[in-house]
Design a protein around this motif. Sequence first.
Motif, PDB file in Angstrom:
ATOM      1  N   SER A   1       0.835  -1.213   0.000  1.00 10.54           N
ATOM      2  CA  SER A   1       0.000   0.000   0.000  1.00 10.54           C
ATOM      3  C   SER A   1       0.866   1.258   0.000  1.00 10.54           C
ATOM      4  O   SER A   1       0.422   2.325   0.416  1.00 10.54           O
ATOM      5  N   GLU A   2       2.094   1.132  -0.477  1.00  9.44           N
ATOM      6  CA  GLU A   2       3.038   2.244  -0.369  1.00  9.44           C
ATOM      7  C   GLU A   2       2.694   3.396  -1.318  1.00  9.44           C
ATOM      8  O   GLU A   2       2.184   3.194  -2.423  1.00  9.44           O
ATOM      9  N   THR A   3       2.984   4.588  -0.844  1.00 11.29           N
ATOM     10  CA  THR A   3       2.842   5.804  -1.625  1.00 11.29           C
ATOM     11  C   THR A   3       4.165   6.558  -1.548  1.00 11.29           C
ATOM     12  O   THR A   3       5.058   6.202  -0.773  1.00 11.29           O
TER      13      THR A   3
ATOM     14  N   TRP B   1       2.573  13.284  -1.897  1.00 10.77           N
ATOM     15  CA  TRP B   1       1.681  12.504  -2.741  1.00 10.77           C
ATOM     16  C   TRP B   1       1.283  11.188  -2.078  1.00 10.77           C
ATOM     17  O   TRP B   1       2.138  10.443  -1.592  1.00 10.77           O
ATOM     18  N   VAL B   2      -0.013  10.901  -2.104  1.00  7.85           N
ATOM     19  CA  VAL B   2      -0.532   9.727  -1.401  1.00  7.85           C
ATOM     20  C   VAL B   2      -1.203   8.740  -2.364  1.00  7.85           C
ATOM     21  O   VAL B   2      -1.962   7.873  -1.940  1.00  7.85           O
ATOM     22  N   THR B   3      -0.934   8.861  -3.642  1.00  6.19           N
ATOM     23  CA  THR B   3      -1.427   7.891  -4.618  1.00  6.19           C
ATOM     24  C   THR B   3      -0.614   6.600  -4.500  1.00  6.19           C
ATOM     25  O   THR B   3       0.615   6.643  -4.445  1.00  6.19           O
ATOM     26  N   LYS B   4      -1.311   5.478  -4.465  1.00  3.83           N
ATOM     27  CA  LYS B   4      -0.606   4.189  -4.393  1.00  3.83           C
ATOM     28  C   LYS B   4       0.328   4.046  -5.582  1.00  3.83           C
ATOM     29  O   LYS B   4      -0.031   4.350  -6.724  1.00  3.83           O
ATOM     30  N   LEU B   5       1.535   3.585  -5.323  1.00  6.48           N
ATOM     31  CA  LEU B   5       2.554   3.497  -6.360  1.00  6.48           C
ATOM     32  C   LEU B   5       2.372   2.252  -7.233  1.00  6.48           C
ATOM     33  O   LEU B   5       2.003   1.186  -6.745  1.00  6.48           O
TER      34      LEU B   5
ATOM     35  N   GLU C   1       2.698  10.246 -11.614  1.00  8.43           N
ATOM     36  CA  GLU C   1       1.592   9.959 -10.690  1.00  8.43           C
ATOM     37  C   GLU C   1       0.335   9.512 -11.433  1.00  8.43           C
ATOM     38  O   GLU C   1      -0.389   8.622 -10.975  1.00  8.43           O
TER      39      GLU C   1
ATOM     40  N   ASP D   1       0.694   5.899 -12.152  1.00  9.30           N
ATOM     41  CA  ASP D   1       0.456   5.139 -10.913  1.00  9.30           C
ATOM     42  C   ASP D   1      -1.039   4.970 -10.654  1.00  9.30           C
ATOM     43  O   ASP D   1      -1.524   3.871 -10.365  1.00  9.30           O
TER      44      ASP D   1
END
Length: 349
Positions: free
Chosen positions: A86-88, A98-102, A143, A146
């Motif tokens: 669940s890393e961002t 930025w909190v979008t999942k990578l 992003e 992603d």
Amino acid sequence: MPPPAAKRVCGLKMPAVLRIGTHNGTFHCDEVLACFLLRQLPEYKDAEIVRTRDPALLSECDVVVDVGGEFDPKRHRYDHHQRSFSETFHSLRPEKRWVTKLSSAGLVYLHFGQRVLAQRLEREEGDPEVQVLYDKVYENFVEEIDAIDNGISQWDEEPRYTVTSNLSSRVGHLNPRWNDKDQDTQAGFHKAMEMVGEEFLDRLDFYHRSWLPARSLVEEAIRTRDEVDVGGEVVVFTQGGCPWKEHLFNLEQELGIETTVKFVLYPDQSGQWRVQCVPAGPHTFQNRLSLPEAWRGVRDEALSTLSGIPGCVFVHASGFIGGNRTREGALAMARHTLKGAAKSSANGN
């Protein structure tokens, strides 16, 4: 990971060819970009790209992206499909917002992006320009990839229309059609990598040669704004056509400016001057302070007579921009507006 063992060819010790592993079958924009980015680095420049899902073959690869069910940077494993992932950007580098999942693209960019940019720009990794561009390229290029690969929508409701021409979609269209007799994806993958790489480098070149110089121009104008007007609410750009809004908002925040800029002045193509209102935010047509209502839609001598300022050319009907034949005249229009707003505020209006 230690470097691969060298091979002997005809008695000569030859360096082993590095291998980048990714999955075979249908390809997507994230692993295509991840492979391209890795190949920009000297050690992976001539790396073989091994497309397979065979664990035994992947275990022989020096770096693996988008397959294998592992995220382990120490071993250069960059998959994001495992349930535990669940890393961002923010979770791995808390100083980034930025909190979008990578996806695999974001993972490779996070770990190698600064080196890639420094390599392409012939700068040190710690160069401030590299740091600024590293953030800009992620936010405005990587992003999106992603988010699309992880199925994250830009909005919570149904979209009003469909976008099918973004980079991820164009990569997808390079896969064989479902009813093509030839389902080999190898040629399409390399064509996609060429396309994605060209767009990545073109975007980097734009940000380096156009976007970044604009930021420098805006920053200089902000730092010298007190020389233009003692209140610090007017900035002057020596060159017109500069895309200033994004930079102004960002730099005000970065520099901790409390009294925000209300007007920007710059020369137009005819050598006359514009006075433009600063919007209240990056996505609104509302201004922090508009030019006076009475001036709007009035032109030339009528406007000069009405305002008492020589050389006036126009004020737009919405009040967001005006023109004057001289820098001094444009500045007088801004100062008159600021003075009127201060007087109105003092009277409680």
